[in-house]
Write an enzyme that holds these catalytic residues in place. Structure first.
Site, PDB file in Angstrom:
ATOM      1  N   CYS A 134       0.925  -1.119  -0.019  1.00 20.05           N
ATOM      2  CA  CYS A 134      -0.025   0.006  -0.074  1.00 20.05           C
ATOM      3  C   CYS A 134       0.720   1.245   0.163  1.00 20.05           C
ATOM      4  O   CYS A 134       0.370   2.537  -0.392  1.00 20.05           O
ATOM      5  CB  CYS A 134      -0.935   0.127   1.326  1.00 20.05           C
ATOM      6  SG  CYS A 134      -1.823  -1.477   1.410  1.00 20.05           S
ATOM      7  N   HIS A 184      -3.180   7.075   3.194  1.00 20.66           N
ATOM      8  CA  HIS A 184      -3.602   5.749   2.881  1.00 20.66           C
ATOM      9  C   HIS A 184      -4.871   5.582   3.501  1.00 20.66           C
ATOM     10  O   HIS A 184      -5.196   5.681   4.759  1.00 20.66           O
ATOM     11  CB  HIS A 184      -2.814   4.748   3.231  1.00 20.66           C
ATOM     12  CG  HIS A 184      -3.139   3.397   2.758  1.00 20.66           C
ATOM     13  ND1 HIS A 184      -3.949   2.875   1.777  1.00 20.66           N
ATOM     14  CD2 HIS A 184      -2.886   2.332   3.536  1.00 20.66           C
ATOM     15  CE1 HIS A 184      -4.158   1.751   1.847  1.00 20.66           C
ATOM     16  NE2 HIS A 184      -3.522   1.168   2.741  1.00 20.66           N
ATOM     17  N   ASN A 186     -10.343  -0.303   0.897  1.00 19.67           N
ATOM     18  CA  ASN A 186      -8.972  -0.116   0.922  1.00 19.67           C
ATOM     19  C   ASN A 186      -8.459  -0.504  -0.517  1.00 19.67           C
ATOM     20  O   ASN A 186      -8.512  -1.759  -0.741  1.00 19.67           O
ATOM     21  CB  ASN A 186      -8.150  -0.797   1.940  1.00 19.67           C
ATOM     22  CG  ASN A 186      -6.892  -1.091   1.951  1.00 19.67           C
ATOM     23  OD1 ASN A 186      -6.172  -0.542   0.955  1.00 19.67           O
ATOM     24  ND2 ASN A 186      -6.320  -1.411   2.771  1.00 19.67           N
TER      25      ASN A 186
HETATM   26  O1  UT7 Z   1      -3.600  -1.515   3.542  1.00 18.13           O
HETATM   27  C1  UT7 Z   1      -3.285  -2.191   4.920  1.00 18.13           C
HETATM   28  C2  UT7 Z   1      -4.289  -3.105   5.082  1.00 18.13           C
HETATM   29  N1  UT7 Z   1      -4.707  -3.773   6.230  1.00 18.13           N
HETATM   30  C3  UT7 Z   1      -5.154  -3.027   7.285  1.00 18.13           C
HETATM   31  O2  UT7 Z   1      -5.112  -1.688   7.303  1.00 18.13           O
HETATM   32  C4  UT7 Z   1      -5.827  -3.638   8.339  1.00 18.13           C
HETATM   33  C5  UT7 Z   1      -5.619  -2.895   9.495  1.00 18.13           C
HETATM   34  N2  UT7 Z   1      -6.471  -3.680  10.605  1.00 18.13           N
HETATM   35  C6  UT7 Z   1      -7.815  -3.390  10.672  1.00 18.13           C
HETATM   36  O3  UT7 Z   1      -8.243  -2.421  10.124  1.00 18.13           O
HETATM   37  C7  UT7 Z   1      -8.612  -4.085  11.677  1.00 18.13           C
HETATM   38  O4  UT7 Z   1      -7.758  -4.724  12.433  1.00 18.13           O
HETATM   39  C8  UT7 Z   1      -9.684  -4.985  11.112  1.00 18.13           C
HETATM   40  C9  UT7 Z   1     -10.516  -3.816  10.784  1.00 18.13           C
HETATM   41  C10 UT7 Z   1      -9.253  -5.771  10.152  1.00 18.13           C
HETATM   42  C11 UT7 Z   1     -10.423  -5.666  12.202  1.00 18.13           C
HETATM   43  O5  UT7 Z   1     -10.756  -4.858  13.259  1.00 18.13           O
HETATM   44  P1  UT7 Z   1     -10.647  -5.272  14.910  1.00 18.13           P
HETATM   45  O6  UT7 Z   1     -11.181  -4.044  15.728  1.00 18.13           O
HETATM   46  O7  UT7 Z   1      -9.243  -5.496  15.035  1.00 18.13           O
HETATM   47  O8  UT7 Z   1     -11.234  -6.375  15.158  1.00 18.13           O
HETATM   48  P2  UT7 Z   1     -10.755  -7.726  15.629  1.00 18.13           P
HETATM   49  O9  UT7 Z   1     -10.085  -8.622  14.343  1.00 18.13           O
HETATM   50  O10 UT7 Z   1     -10.014  -7.573  16.947  1.00 18.13           O
HETATM   51  O11 UT7 Z   1     -11.993  -8.639  15.813  1.00 18.13           O
HETATM   52  C12 UT7 Z   1     -13.039  -8.576  16.729  1.00 18.13           C
HETATM   53  C13 UT7 Z   1     -13.952  -9.496  16.665  1.00 18.13           C
HETATM   54  C14 UT7 Z   1     -13.719 -10.764  16.691  1.00 18.13           C
HETATM   55  O12 UT7 Z   1     -14.704 -11.615  17.342  1.00 18.13           O
HETATM   56  P3  UT7 Z   1     -14.279 -12.013  18.926  1.00 18.13           P
HETATM   57  O13 UT7 Z   1     -13.145 -12.994  18.813  1.00 18.13           O
HETATM   58  O14 UT7 Z   1     -14.304 -10.888  19.659  1.00 18.13           O
HETATM   59  O15 UT7 Z   1     -15.415 -12.748  19.387  1.00 18.13           O
HETATM   60  C15 UT7 Z   1     -13.856 -11.288  15.234  1.00 18.13           C
HETATM   61  O16 UT7 Z   1     -13.875 -12.648  14.920  1.00 18.13           O
HETATM   62  O17 UT7 Z   1     -14.873  -9.127  15.618  1.00 18.13           O
HETATM   63  C16 UT7 Z   1     -14.779 -10.406  14.484  1.00 18.13           C
HETATM   64  N3  UT7 Z   1     -14.889 -10.001  13.429  1.00 18.13           N
HETATM   65  C17 UT7 Z   1     -15.880  -9.643  12.689  1.00 18.13           C
HETATM   66  N4  UT7 Z   1     -17.238  -9.557  13.128  1.00 18.13           N
HETATM   67  C18 UT7 Z   1     -18.264  -9.338  12.080  1.00 18.13           C
HETATM   68  C19 UT7 Z   1     -13.796 -10.054  12.603  1.00 18.13           C
HETATM   69  N5  UT7 Z   1     -14.245  -9.675  11.283  1.00 18.13           N
HETATM   70  C20 UT7 Z   1     -15.335  -9.178  11.469  1.00 18.13           C
HETATM   71  C21 UT7 Z   1     -16.461  -8.961  10.516  1.00 18.13           C
HETATM   72  N6  UT7 Z   1     -17.849  -8.862  10.903  1.00 18.13           N
HETATM   73  N7  UT7 Z   1     -16.255  -8.837   9.178  1.00 18.13           N
END
Ligand code: UT7
Length: 372
Positions: free
Chosen positions: A113, A253, A283
């Protein structure tokens, strides 16, 4: 002294839009979760006949039009992409041929990115060295082709699109003022497509195991991003002899609104100085900064003479920032001059694409060989 001015800009996104509600029919997620955790509402997804090269060529022709420059005047084409057409040849070569940049060298740059910032900096350095005058830099992605549409951690995030800048040499001060580039390969595993390269070539097993899809440790990338965005912005401002008070706009970004808000807090700047359009595009990786720039310009938020910082992070890990004084559009009089040429260049690009399809249908590989 020679300065590298950004004199052209263009973007292209596929027509097809995929909403959060539509994704929630594919995986266990919902609009509210995606909006509140990322800021994304919808993204554009490439049609079958679109690819990273076709989107790149469309964005490039628009940027050339703004710059009032013929493709044949280009000395160099740099394409940044994490979803190139092939391992080789370079997507840049295909774009170079499509737009008719007959006098340009062309190569791809891979820095995920952050690639567009690295590529723009390389273009500016080459111009300042005096060896070349006109460079086309393109960030283009069709990451939808590498997304596992059963993985809710990643499939909600990415969108397809392309953005391009034309950089030109000029004696007038301005244009690219400074840039910083950083990498930390110890975090390479946080965001990767594990198979399909020389380490783990594609096999039936790698495909069965889904190793040709994007794998991401979202939390790790998030933590890294919130650490580096403000820091890189400050570094490039310092190198340019500027402070945040001098800044008219930050174009970050577009990965997650929460990451951009963290950067704003780290810089003690209000959010209204940041361009955010990821709600409509998701993204788009290396394409996100030029796409946001085009929209900022077209909506009147970015004007000639403005001081702007582009800042990004991504797989690699990589991060960087670039400060520029926005050069603004060329005069309407000059634009009309090449209007006819650019219209013909667009027609040529469409005809070339159609010809390749017909050749493929009629002769398969032989069709390609005939051209050579
Ligand atoms: O260009 C660079 C590319 N990448 C990035 O920029 C990614 C950077 N990271 C992020 O933006 C965030 O980490 C995410 C948006 C990917 C995830 O958000 P988060 O607040 O870090 O969520 P998490 O991974 O900690 O997940 C929290 C909960 C989990 O459930 P439990 O374990 O707490 O029960 C996940 O299983 O949310 C769940 N979860 C979802 N729920 C509904 C993960 N993805 C989803 C989803 N819908 N799509």
């Amino acid at each position: 002294m020679t300065y590298a001015h950004i004199t052209g800009w263009g973007m292209a996104v596929p027509e097809k839009v995929l909403t959060n509600d539509e994704i929630s029919k594919m995986v266990d997620t919902n609009d509210e979760w995606i909006r509140s955790r990322t800021g994304i509402a919808e993204r554009h997804i490439a049609a079958e006949d679109e690819s990273s090269a076709t989107l790149a060529a469309d964005a490039a022709l628009r940027a050339l039009e703004v710059a009032n420059l013929k493709a044949s005047d280009l000395d160099l084409v740099i394409v940044s992409s994490s979803s190139p057409e092939h391992i080789f040849p370079a997507t840049a070569s295909i774009v170079q041929d499509t737009i008719g940049a007959t006098n340009a060298g062309a190569f791809d740059l891979s820095a995920a990115c952050t690639g567009f910032i690295f590529a723009t900096n390389m273009a500016a350095q080459a111009i300042r060295s005096g060896s070349i005058k006109n460079v086309l830099v393109i960030g283009t992605e069709t990451l939808s082709r590498f997304v596992d549409w059963t993985d809710r951690n990643t499939c909600i995030l990415f969108g397809d699109g392309a953005g391009a800048f034309v950089l030109q040499a000029d004696e007038e001060p301005g244009g690219v003022l400074s840039a910083v580039m950083h990498s930390d390969g110890s975090g390479a595993d946080l965001l990767t497509i594990p198979a399909g390269g020389s380490k783990q070539p594609a096999t039936a097993k790698t495909v069965n195991d889904g190793l040709h899809f994007i794998k991401m440790e979202g939390k790790g990338v998030f933590r890294f991003a919130t650490r580096v965005m403000a820091r890189a912005t400050k570094e490039t401002l310092e190198e340019a002899g500027l402070t945040t008070d001098d800044l008219d706009l930050v174009i970050p970004h577009q990965a997650n609104t929460r990451i951009i808000e963290a950067a704003a807090r780290g810089l003690k700047m209000p959010m209204d100085k940041f361009v955010v359009n990821l709600d409509r595009y998701g993204n788009t990786s290396t394409a996100s900064i030029p796409i946001a720039t085009v929209e900022a310009f077209e909506s009147g938020r970015l004007k000639a003479g403005d001081k702007v910082v582009f800042v990004g992070f991504g797989g690699g890990l990589t991060w960087g920032a670039l400060a520029a004084e926005w050069s603004g559009p060329l005069s309407a009089e000059k634009k009309v001059h090449h209007g006819r040429y650019l219209f013909l260049a667009r027609i040529r690009s469409v005809l070339l694409r159609a010809l390749r399809v017909v050749e493929g249908l009629l002769w398969g590989d032989y069709g390609r060989k005939r051209k050579l």
